[in-house]
Design a protein around this motif. Structure first.
Motif, PDB file in Angstrom:
ATOM      1  N   ARG A 197     -57.514  25.522  -3.283  1.00 42.33           N
ATOM      2  CA  ARG A 197     -56.364  25.230  -4.130  1.00 42.33           C
ATOM      3  C   ARG A 197     -55.470  26.457  -4.255  1.00 42.33           C
ATOM      4  O   ARG A 197     -55.931  27.566  -4.463  1.00 42.33           O
ATOM      5  N   HIS A 198     -54.215  26.226  -4.139  1.00 41.21           N
ATOM      6  CA  HIS A 198     -53.238  27.300  -4.293  1.00 41.21           C
ATOM      7  C   HIS A 198     -52.659  27.194  -5.695  1.00 41.21           C
ATOM      8  O   HIS A 198     -51.757  26.401  -5.963  1.00 41.21           O
ATOM      9  N   ASP A 199     -53.224  27.966  -6.571  1.00 34.87           N
ATOM     10  CA  ASP A 199     -52.827  27.919  -7.979  1.00 34.87           C
ATOM     11  C   ASP A 199     -51.958  29.136  -8.278  1.00 34.87           C
ATOM     12  O   ASP A 199     -52.425  30.283  -8.178  1.00 34.87           O
ATOM     13  N   PRO A 200     -50.677  28.953  -8.640  1.00 34.54           N
ATOM     14  CA  PRO A 200     -49.824  30.116  -8.969  1.00 34.54           C
ATOM     15  C   PRO A 200     -50.393  30.951 -10.105  1.00 34.54           C
ATOM     16  O   PRO A 200     -50.223  32.169 -10.127  1.00 34.54           O
ATOM     17  N   ARG A 201     -51.042  30.294 -11.051  1.00 35.70           N
ATOM     18  CA  ARG A 201     -51.604  31.059 -12.161  1.00 35.70           C
ATOM     19  C   ARG A 201     -52.715  31.988 -11.696  1.00 35.70           C
ATOM     20  O   ARG A 201     -52.884  33.081 -12.236  1.00 35.70           O
ATOM     21  N   ARG A 202     -53.467  31.540 -10.694  1.00 35.66           N
ATOM     22  CA  ARG A 202     -54.529  32.393 -10.189  1.00 35.66           C
ATOM     23  C   ARG A 202     -53.952  33.652  -9.551  1.00 35.66           C
ATOM     24  O   ARG A 202     -54.492  34.761  -9.738  1.00 35.66           O
ATOM     25  N   LEU A 203     -52.850  33.499  -8.793  1.00 35.49           N
ATOM     26  CA  LEU A 203     -52.200  34.673  -8.213  1.00 35.49           C
ATOM     27  C   LEU A 203     -51.690  35.612  -9.300  1.00 35.49           C
ATOM     28  O   LEU A 203     -51.830  36.846  -9.204  1.00 35.49           O
ATOM     29  N   LEU A 204     -51.100  35.029 -10.360  1.00 36.31           N
ATOM     30  CA  LEU A 204     -50.619  35.857 -11.464  1.00 36.31           C
ATOM     31  C   LEU A 204     -51.785  36.567 -12.152  1.00 36.31           C
ATOM     32  O   LEU A 204     -51.701  37.761 -12.471  1.00 36.31           O
ATOM     33  N   ASN A 205     -52.868  35.832 -12.365  1.00 37.83           N
ATOM     34  CA  ASN A 205     -54.028  36.440 -13.023  1.00 37.83           C
ATOM     35  C   ASN A 205     -54.612  37.565 -12.177  1.00 37.83           C
ATOM     36  O   ASN A 205     -55.005  38.616 -12.692  1.00 37.83           O
ATOM     37  N   ARG A 206     -54.676  37.345 -10.860  1.00 38.67           N
ATOM     38  CA  ARG A 206     -55.204  38.394  -9.993  1.00 38.67           C
ATOM     39  C   ARG A 206     -54.285  39.614  -9.993  1.00 38.67           C
ATOM     40  O   ARG A 206     -54.763  40.764 -10.006  1.00 38.67           O
ATOM     41  N   SER A 207     -52.973  39.376  -9.990  1.00 36.94           N
ATOM     42  CA  SER A 207     -52.045  40.503 -10.029  1.00 36.94           C
ATOM     43  C   SER A 207     -52.188  41.292 -11.319  1.00 36.94           C
ATOM     44  O   SER A 207     -52.210  42.529 -11.318  1.00 36.94           O
ATOM     45  N   LEU A 208     -52.307  40.563 -12.437  1.00 37.84           N
ATOM     46  CA  LEU A 208     -52.500  41.246 -13.719  1.00 37.84           C
ATOM     47  C   LEU A 208     -53.830  41.989 -13.756  1.00 37.84           C
ATOM     48  O   LEU A 208     -53.927  43.081 -14.316  1.00 37.84           O
ATOM     49  N   ALA A 209     -54.856  41.388 -13.167  1.00 39.50           N
ATOM     50  CA  ALA A 209     -56.163  42.054 -13.137  1.00 39.50           C
ATOM     51  C   ALA A 209     -56.100  43.335 -12.313  1.00 39.50           C
ATOM     52  O   ALA A 209     -56.638  44.380 -12.718  1.00 39.50           O
ATOM     53  N   VAL A 210     -55.436  43.267 -11.154  1.00 33.22           N
ATOM     54  CA  VAL A 210     -55.289  44.468 -10.326  1.00 33.22           C
ATOM     55  C   VAL A 210     -54.498  45.539 -11.060  1.00 33.22           C
ATOM     56  O   VAL A 210     -54.848  46.728 -11.047  1.00 33.22           O
ATOM     57  N   LEU A 211     -53.394  45.125 -11.726  1.00 34.56           N
ATOM     58  CA  LEU A 211     -52.598  46.081 -12.484  1.00 34.56           C
ATOM     59  C   LEU A 211     -53.410  46.705 -13.614  1.00 34.56           C
ATOM     60  O   LEU A 211     -53.310  47.911 -13.874  1.00 34.56           O
ATOM     61  N   THR A 212     -54.222  45.887 -14.271  1.00 30.55           N
ATOM     62  CA  THR A 212     -55.069  46.414 -15.352  1.00 30.55           C
ATOM     63  C   THR A 212     -56.059  47.438 -14.823  1.00 30.55           C
ATOM     64  O   THR A 212     -56.287  48.493 -15.435  1.00 30.55           O
ATOM     65  N   VAL A 213     -56.655  47.142 -13.679  1.00 31.65           N
ATOM     66  CA  VAL A 213     -57.610  48.085 -13.088  1.00 31.65           C
ATOM     67  C   VAL A 213     -56.926  49.389 -12.705  1.00 31.65           C
ATOM     68  O   VAL A 213     -57.451  50.489 -12.941  1.00 31.65           O
ATOM     69  N   ILE A 214     -55.721  49.279 -12.123  1.00 35.30           N
ATOM     70  CA  ILE A 214     -54.992  50.483 -11.731  1.00 35.30           C
ATOM     71  C   ILE A 214     -54.650  51.341 -12.959  1.00 35.30           C
ATOM     72  O   ILE A 214     -54.838  52.564 -12.963  1.00 35.30           O
ATOM     73  N   LEU A 215     -54.159  50.685 -14.014  1.00 34.22           N
ATOM     74  CA  LEU A 215     -53.832  51.425 -15.233  1.00 34.22           C
ATOM     75  C   LEU A 215     -55.078  52.048 -15.850  1.00 34.22           C
ATOM     76  O   LEU A 215     -55.037  53.175 -16.361  1.00 34.22           O
ATOM     77  N   ALA A 216     -56.185  51.307 -15.806  1.00 38.93           N
ATOM     78  CA  ALA A 216     -57.430  51.854 -16.351  1.00 38.93           C
ATOM     79  C   ALA A 216     -57.885  53.075 -15.552  1.00 38.93           C
ATOM     80  O   ALA A 216     -58.342  54.076 -16.128  1.00 38.93           O
ATOM     81  N   LEU A 217     -57.746  53.011 -14.223  1.00 41.80           N
ATOM     82  CA  LEU A 217     -58.130  54.154 -13.393  1.00 41.80           C
ATOM     83  C   LEU A 217     -57.231  55.354 -13.653  1.00 41.80           C
ATOM     84  O   LEU A 217     -57.701  56.503 -13.711  1.00 41.80           O
TER      85      LEU A 217
END
Length: 365
Positions: A197-217
């Motif tokens: 399934r191509h869920d736009p929300r999943r892409l947004l959630n993954r982008s936010l998760a990656v951004l959160t990890v980068i900021l945390a690092l």
């Protein structure tokens, strides 16, 4: 409908399968499911409806050679126009074989391959005759794995998929309903027919998760840098103070050693009788018929006396009268001297000292 699947390198599949199996067997999926449900309940009703519409799941059944849609009011004939969201085909225990089995803990690295090898021991089928899926239940580490295995023959599943395609049904999963009415939570759909399934929300959630990890690092790196700088400053200060303290301790130790040795020598000299006093006492304590041919005083206070006496056996008692001597005793035997007619003797005694303690230890702090 064309489906795409993400293929991992063959070398990583056992590790990924083991990691996925351990995740599914842990309590975290149930915890996050409950947590997300609570968060969803806090959302406004309209936003909650939008989210639930994207996660809506329709249950269909195959009974009496017909496809039925499960609704809150019961089973109704399936119409493709009335189905929205994901479509799951729910099999009964008469349409699929369900077994609870145990496997060694070493099989956790690749449960799929282990089940393919052990399938004919737990079911009347071989791996190439069926589609199978499993659900792993929580178990203590390094103990046998408890699994619920669901098996359906390839002939039955392929026939169901063929009939479903005639109804224009795009199945997302094939699950099994247990006898108590609950779903097992597996997917018997062949891997090559599963849809991504191509869920736009999943892409947004993954982008936010990656951004959160980068900021945390970045935050962690800045915190480590600042802490390292402060730590270096503190280490330099501690090193300086430690060197100063070491110098002070060395000076204090030298001073204590010098004072201790001086006090010890002074007390030892004060507590040791003078040689002239000891000679004067020996002159008065020894009988007049006794004379000494040898006398020596050792460094440890031992006094060696050798000579001749008319009655050497009484000398021990006479020496007890000397205040500066103690512990008098004969060394060897008394022997007569043919030339003088007296008895030769050899005596040991010790200078009487006051208790002045032990000598100072140079290594003591």
């Amino acid at each position: 409908m064309k489906t795409t699947r993400l293929e991992w390198p063959a070398a990583l599949r056992p590790a990924l399968n083991a990691l996925q199996a351990q995740w599914e067997a842990s309590v975290f999926p149930r915890f996050f499911g409950w947590w997300l449900g609570e968060l969803r309940a806090c959302l406004p009703s309209r936003l909650r409806e939008v989210i639930e519409r994207g996660d809506e799941e329709q249950i269909v059944r195959w009974e009496n050679d017909e496809l039925w849609l499960q609704t809150p009011t019961g089973l109704q004939p399936y119409h493709s126009a009335s189905v929205q969201g994901r479509c799951v085909l729910l099999l009964t225990t008469r349409q699929a074989l369900v077994r609870t089995i145990s496997l060694p803990s070493a099989a956790a690295q690749d449960l799929t391959a282990a089940l393919a090898f052990e399938l004919d021991r737990h079911t009347p089928f071989k791996a190439n005759q069926v589609y199978y899926a499993f659900r792993r239940w929580p178990s203590p580490p390094r103990q046998s794995l408890k699994l619920t295995l669901a098996v359906a023959t390839r002939e039955r599943v392929d026939a169901l998929l063929e009939r479903a395609s005639q109804y224009d049904v795009q199945l997302s999963a094939i699950d099994v309903q247990m006898q108590d009415g609950t779903r097992l939570g597996v997917n018997l759909l062949p891997p090559e027919r599963r849809q991504v399934r191509h869920d736009p929300r999943r892409l947004l959630n993954r982008s936010l998760a990656v951004l959160t990890v980068i900021l945390a690092l970045v935050t962690l790196q800045l915190w480590l840098h600042n802490r390292e700088a402060v730590l270096n400053t503190m280490q330099q200060e501690v090193t300086r103070l430690r060197n100063e303290a070491r110098e002070i301790d060395e000076l204090r130790q030298q001073l204590q050693n010098g004072l201790g040795a001086t006090h010890y020598l002074t007390d030892r000299k004060r507590s040791t009788p003078a040689l002239s006093v000891m000679l004067s006492e020996l002159t008065h304590c020894l009988p007049k018929d006794t004379w000494l041919s040898e006398m020596s005083v050792e460094s440890d206070g031992q006094v060696n006396l050798a000579g001749q006496s008319q009655r050497a056996s009484v000398l021990i008692g006479e020496l007890k009268k000397c205040p500066s001597l103690t512990g008098a005793q004969f060394q060897g035997v008394i022997q007569p001297d043919e030339n003088t007619g007296k008895e030769r003797f050899y005596l040991l005694a010790h200078l009487r000292r006051e208790d002045v303690g032990h000598a100072p230890n140079p290594d003591a702090p």
